[in-house]
Design an enzyme around this catalytic site. Structure first.
Site, PDB file in Angstrom:
ATOM      1  N   HIS A 141       0.821  -1.214   0.000  1.00 22.76           N
ATOM      2  CA  HIS A 141       0.000   0.000   0.000  1.00 22.76           C
ATOM      3  C   HIS A 141       0.853   1.260   0.000  1.00 22.76           C
ATOM      4  O   HIS A 141       0.380   2.338   0.355  1.00 22.76           O
ATOM      5  CB  HIS A 141      -0.949   0.005   1.208  1.00 22.76           C
ATOM      6  CG  HIS A 141      -1.661  -1.288   1.417  1.00 22.76           C
ATOM      7  ND1 HIS A 141      -1.205  -2.265   2.276  1.00 22.76           N
ATOM      8  CD2 HIS A 141      -2.779  -1.793   0.825  1.00 22.76           C
ATOM      9  CE1 HIS A 141      -2.010  -3.315   2.227  1.00 22.76           C
ATOM     10  NE2 HIS A 141      -2.970  -3.058   1.352  1.00 22.76           N
TER      11      HIS A 141
HETATM   12  S1  FES Z   1       1.739  -0.467   3.248  1.00 28.30           S
HETATM   13 FE1  FES Z   1       0.179  -1.853   3.745  1.00 28.30          FE
HETATM   14  S2  FES Z   1       1.219  -3.601   4.408  1.00 28.30           S
HETATM   15 FE2  FES Z   1       2.797  -2.200   3.932  1.00 28.30          FE
END
Ligand code: FES
Length: 176
Positions: A141
């Site tokens: 993410h």
């Molecule tokens: S940014 Fe979501 S698990 Fe690493």
């Protein structure tokens, strides 16, 4: 009588002799290994949390390695001068999880960063030497950590944790 042609071209007996020699050499290698491996804790002991020692000698400046302790990936980074300076010259107030670099490395060994390589957002494994801060980037993410393993961008709420470790010598650490 040995002829020129039999000296140039190995006979069947020559081949058998060479082949037997190779098997003996392989056999010797296998008999040495168990003796060496007996001196290390076995896999289940390590998995249960036994401390592990890591020799830092082969890690060149600017390189990272990943080892496993208690089933978790541990990144060990040999930071360059530039990376250390970048980590030290950050205004702490700008950090989502403010922590000075000095609190994340061992005094006198600030070229070594040791962190648990599990993203503090949802547990993906970040990639070393990626992202805008030359630290770690989590592809799941988009969390970005700096050269001290501190969160700088993205949804992760906290810095990459530092596992318990000590310097056994200048070139060896014990994790756990
Ligand atoms: S940014 Fe979501 S698990 Fe690493």
């Amino acid at each position: 009588m040995t002829t020129a042609s039999s000296a140039d071209h190995p006979t069947r007996r020559d081949f058998l002799y060479v082949a037997t020699g190779s098997v003996a050499a392989v056999g010797a290698a296998f008999t040495v290994w168990p003796l060496v491996s007996q001196m290390n804790p076995d896999a289940s002991t390590i998995a249960a949390g036994a401390p592990i020692e890591v020799d830092l000698t082969p890690i060149a400046e600017g390189q990272d390695i990943k080892v496993f302790w208690r089933g978790k990936p541990i990144y060990i980074s040999h930071r360059t001068k530039k990376q250390i300076e970048a980590a030290q010259n950050v205004a702490l107030a700008s950090l989502p999880d403010p922590q000075p670099d000095s609190a994340r490395v061992k005094a006198g060994h600030d070229q070594w960063l040791v962190v648990i390589g599990i993203c503090t957002h949802l547990g993906c494994i970040p990639i070393a030497h990626e992202g805008a801060y030359d630290g770690f980037f989590c592809p799941c993410h988009g969390s970005v950590y700096d050269t001290s393993g501190r969160i700088r961008q993205g949804p992760a709420p906290t810095n990459l944790p530092v596992p318990p470790y000590t310097f056994v010598s200048d070139t060896k650490i014990q994790i756990g």
